[in-house]
Enzyme design. Sequence first.
Site, mmCIF file in Angstrom:
data_model
loop_
_atom_site.group_PDB
_atom_site.id
_atom_site.type_symbol
_atom_site.label_atom_id
_atom_site.label_comp_id
_atom_site.label_asym_id
_atom_site.label_seq_id
_atom_site.Cartn_x
_atom_site.Cartn_y
_atom_site.Cartn_z
ATOM 1 N N TYR A 168 -1.212 10.149 3.244
ATOM 2 C CA TYR A 168 -0.312 9.375 2.389
ATOM 3 C C TYR A 168 -0.145 7.959 2.944
ATOM 4 C CZ TYR A 168 4.040 8.122 -0.057
ATOM 5 O OH TYR A 168 5.000 7.486 -0.809
ATOM 6 N N LYS A 172 -1.279 4.373 1.315
ATOM 7 C CA LYS A 172 -0.270 3.362 0.982
ATOM 8 C C LYS A 172 -0.560 2.039 1.700
ATOM 9 C CE LYS A 172 1.970 5.666 -1.990
ATOM 10 N NZ LYS A 172 2.140 5.186 -3.364
#
Length: 280
Positions: A168, A172
Amino acid sequence: MSTLDSFRLDGARALVTGASRGIGRAVAVALAQAGARLALTARTGEALKATAEQVGALGGPALLVPGDLAVGGEPGRVVDQAAEALGGLDVVVHNAGILPTLPDGSPLLAPLQLLPQAAWDEVVAVNLNATAALCRHAHPHLAASGSASLVLMSSVAGVIGAPLMEAYAASKAAQISLARSLAVGWARQGIRVNALCPGWTRTDMTSFAHTNGPVNDWLLAHVPLGRWADPQEVAAAALFLASPAAGYLTGQALLLDGGVSVPDGGLAGIPKPPSPFAVS
Ligand SMILES: NC(=O)c1ccc[n+]([C@@H]2O[C@H](COP(=O)([O-])OP(=O)(O)OC[C@H]3O[C@@H](n4cnc5c(N)ncnc54)[C@H](OP(=O)(O)O)[C@@H]3O)[C@@H](O)[C@H]2O)c1
């Protein structure tokens, strides 16, 4: 135009992804309050309709373009349908995103060495590959606008160390990098590109934490402001970045994280620092 009016988006043609709930729904409502005309997308048609009802009560009806952005061809179809129906695009807030999940839908928090490749691939497909595809397809429409804003919903996880969330966090961070590169590349075409980086925000994505007392308390001890962000607070920042009020702002990663990314911000959660840091 007054400073206050520069936060308005009257008549702007805007696409919001991940608009079926959480931050995306709040962004859709905020843009509608500011006068934008909206196209909304996510996979879940019924939840999108609920967002559209809130938006419709504020002004004109929203166009719904359901789709799975991780499926090849879908980002292009969604963008082109939205642009065709609205007559162009001035604003895109690309907010759809995921954590790796277990089969029951709960988040899969595991160190990289234990994260299955398939989970990594799923996160990268949605958070990075779909983002690139969406930006690529949005480009001609935004360039035709003459004064456009693209907002990528990144995360504070993209700028700090985020153990157990490596896939994640990496995806990002990649969104921030993409926003910077596109901002420079597209600046002379009248397109501003920024990344918005929320911290812990109370949504379905984070229910595993805010509904679990001990986890909630531990987590908030590491947030200098000591509380969760409300999706509406993230939406206010998205509106700012989308609006003429941010007309000279491009290529930035705006951290809206309650102080989490401030070096040593975690000290705020320690009620009584030990000596020699203690001050009376
Ligand atoms: N909540 C936080 O603490 C936090 C912090 C920093 C950044 N963010 C970022 O903010 C964004 C929104 O998060 P949230 O907390 O509002 O999450 P959420 O409640 O889980 O909502 C995620 C949204 O993305 C959509 N989505 C997910 N996968 C999709 C796909 N393959 N195709 C199309 N749409 C898809 C979902 O709609 P469907 O399920 O209907 O498709 C939903 O509308 C995400 O990018 C997230 O990474 C969240």
